[in-house]
Write a protein that holds these residues in place. Structure first.
Motif, PDB file in Angstrom:
ATOM      1  N   SER A   1       3.632   0.863   6.915  1.00 37.26           N
ATOM      2  CA  SER A   1       4.096   0.001   8.010  1.00 37.26           C
ATOM      3  C   SER A   1       3.924  -1.476   7.662  1.00 37.26           C
ATOM      4  O   SER A   1       4.809  -2.296   7.918  1.00 37.26           O
ATOM      5  CB  SER A   1       3.334   0.322   9.295  1.00 37.26           C
ATOM      6  OG  SER A   1       3.609   1.624   9.753  1.00 37.26           O
ATOM      7  N   ILE A   2       2.773  -1.817   7.077  1.00 35.98           N
ATOM      8  CA  ILE A   2       2.520  -3.210   6.709  1.00 35.98           C
ATOM      9  C   ILE A   2       3.556  -3.693   5.696  1.00 35.98           C
ATOM     10  O   ILE A   2       4.120  -4.784   5.814  1.00 35.98           O
ATOM     11  CB  ILE A   2       1.097  -3.371   6.154  1.00 35.98           C
ATOM     12  CG1 ILE A   2       0.058  -3.101   7.248  1.00 35.98           C
ATOM     13  CG2 ILE A   2       0.896  -4.789   5.595  1.00 35.98           C
ATOM     14  CD1 ILE A   2      -1.374  -3.053   6.750  1.00 35.98           C
ATOM     15  N   LEU A   3       3.832  -2.867   4.700  1.00 34.73           N
ATOM     16  CA  LEU A   3       4.781  -3.262   3.662  1.00 34.73           C
ATOM     17  C   LEU A   3       6.207  -3.363   4.203  1.00 34.73           C
ATOM     18  O   LEU A   3       7.001  -4.182   3.733  1.00 34.73           O
ATOM     19  CB  LEU A   3       4.726  -2.258   2.505  1.00 34.73           C
ATOM     20  CG  LEU A   3       3.502  -2.410   1.602  1.00 34.73           C
ATOM     21  CD1 LEU A   3       3.347  -1.192   0.696  1.00 34.73           C
ATOM     22  CD2 LEU A   3       3.597  -3.680   0.773  1.00 34.73           C
TER      23      LEU A   3
ATOM     24  N   ALA B   1       1.654   8.812   3.179  1.00 34.30           N
ATOM     25  CA  ALA B   1       1.803   8.393   4.572  1.00 34.30           C
ATOM     26  C   ALA B   1       0.471   8.106   5.244  1.00 34.30           C
ATOM     27  O   ALA B   1       0.392   7.303   6.170  1.00 34.30           O
ATOM     28  CB  ALA B   1       2.566   9.458   5.352  1.00 34.30           C
ATOM     29  N   SER B   2      -0.596   8.749   4.772  1.00 35.77           N
ATOM     30  CA  SER B   2      -1.912   8.596   5.402  1.00 35.77           C
ATOM     31  C   SER B   2      -2.679   7.369   4.917  1.00 35.77           C
ATOM     32  O   SER B   2      -3.741   7.047   5.451  1.00 35.77           O
ATOM     33  CB  SER B   2      -2.762   9.839   5.131  1.00 35.77           C
ATOM     34  OG  SER B   2      -2.955  10.012   3.736  1.00 35.77           O
TER      35      SER B   2
ATOM     36  N   SER C   1       7.906   2.208  -1.058  1.00 38.30           N
ATOM     37  CA  SER C   1       6.688   2.700  -0.412  1.00 38.30           C
ATOM     38  C   SER C   1       6.735   4.211  -0.217  1.00 38.30           C
ATOM     39  O   SER C   1       5.741   4.908  -0.422  1.00 38.30           O
ATOM     40  CB  SER C   1       6.489   2.008   0.933  1.00 38.30           C
ATOM     41  OG  SER C   1       6.235   0.625   0.773  1.00 38.30           O
ATOM     42  N   LEU C   2       7.902   4.726   0.185  1.00 34.57           N
ATOM     43  CA  LEU C   2       8.027   6.160   0.423  1.00 34.57           C
ATOM     44  C   LEU C   2       7.791   6.975  -0.848  1.00 34.57           C
ATOM     45  O   LEU C   2       7.289   8.102  -0.794  1.00 34.57           O
ATOM     46  CB  LEU C   2       9.412   6.475   0.996  1.00 34.57           C
ATOM     47  CG  LEU C   2       9.702   5.954   2.407  1.00 34.57           C
ATOM     48  CD1 LEU C   2      11.164   6.179   2.766  1.00 34.57           C
ATOM     49  CD2 LEU C   2       8.788   6.614   3.430  1.00 34.57           C
TER      50      LEU C   2
ATOM     51  N   PRO D   1      -6.671  -2.647  -0.754  1.00 34.43           N
ATOM     52  CA  PRO D   1      -6.474  -1.206  -0.612  1.00 34.43           C
ATOM     53  C   PRO D   1      -7.660  -0.514   0.022  1.00 34.43           C
ATOM     54  O   PRO D   1      -8.771  -1.018   0.015  1.00 34.43           O
ATOM     55  CB  PRO D   1      -6.269  -0.745  -2.050  1.00 34.43           C
ATOM     56  CG  PRO D   1      -7.053  -1.744  -2.846  1.00 34.43           C
ATOM     57  CD  PRO D   1      -6.902  -3.058  -2.146  1.00 34.43           C
ATOM     58  N   ALA D   2      -7.384   0.662   0.541  1.00 35.17           N
ATOM     59  CA  ALA D   2      -8.436   1.465   1.155  1.00 35.17           C
ATOM     60  C   ALA D   2      -9.139   2.345   0.120  1.00 35.17           C
ATOM     61  O   ALA D   2     -10.145   2.953   0.409  1.00 35.17           O
ATOM     62  CB  ALA D   2      -7.849   2.335   2.260  1.00 35.17           C
TER      63      ALA D   2
END
Length: 226
Positions: free
Chosen positions: A146-148, A86-87, A80-81, A10-11
């Motif tokens: 996107s990755i998921l 989203a960021s 995910s949504l 994670p970021a």
């Protein structure tokens, strides 16, 4: 099927509470190649190490799009949504859960590009390379959503192709100097991809379909009256 797994880094600590891996990453073994990260759209546009077999009507891009649409339906990745902003940016690594021949690297880049061309991908192994159990062979960075969205489709294609390539290599080496050929007994819709994996594993393609080679079998003789 070959066995592979995606791990997420994670970021932020908050993101780790949602999809951070609970398994400790292994120390990466030295790779046989050194490849810089680049946009997945650039990776997908380059020439593959092993080209897929030609077919007059088959579209690999269409197969990729069908696989992605099959996964998200007409709604999207609702998990995910509903949980990931989203960021959010993240890094995922793909590692092998079994040793064998890597296949589907170029196709994997095409899947990522179809989802989000701005994802950065770094392949540590290429199609046809041997990989060992526990070895990290790819990293992708960018939008976590996107990755998921892409990761399961990437893994499904690569696991199947790598399994075929690994088995092909074993049979081809055992049969040498004879040439290992395959048949048309492939999963509907995946023929070119399955036969591509055979090439990556060191086998050879026989006929691609009914259109490219005459092959008279017992049923033809019976139907023609003998």
């Amino acid at each position: 099927h070959a066995s592979m797994r995606a791990h997420f880094a994670p970021a932020s600590n908050a993101f780790a509470q949602h999809i951070g891996s609970t398994r400790t990453h292994r120390r990466q073994r030295p790779s046989t190649v050194s490849i810089r990260a680049m946009k997945c759209s650039e990776e997908a546009s380059r020439q593959p190490r092993v080209a897929p077999p030609p077919h007059p009507t088959y579209s690999i891009a269409a197969v990729i799009n069908a696989a992605l649409e099959e996964d998200i339906g007409d709604v999207g990745d609702v998990s995910s949504l509903s949980t990931i902003p989203a960021s959010t940016q993240s890094t995922a690594t793909l590692l092998a859960k079994a040793s064998g021949v890597l296949a589907g690297e170029h196709l994997g880049s095409a899947v990522l590009a179809a989802v989000d061309g701005d994802l950065d991908v770094e392949w540590l192994k290429r199609d046809g390379d041997m990989i060992e159990k526990g070895e990290v062979f790819m990293r992708v960075k960018g939008s976590a959503r996107s990755i998921l969205r892409a990761e399961r489709v990437v893994l499904n294609f690569m696991q199947r192709m790598s399994g075929i390539a690994t088995m092909t290599k074993a049979y081809a080496e055992a049969a040498s100097p004879a040439i290992m050929l395959e048949t048309r007994k492939t999963v509907p819709g995946l023929r070119v991809i399955d036969k591509w994996a055979v090439l990556i594993g060191g086998g050879k393609n026989h006929r691609i379909g009914l259109f490219d080679m005459v092959m008279i079998k017992d049923n033809h003789i019976a139907a023609a009256g003998g």
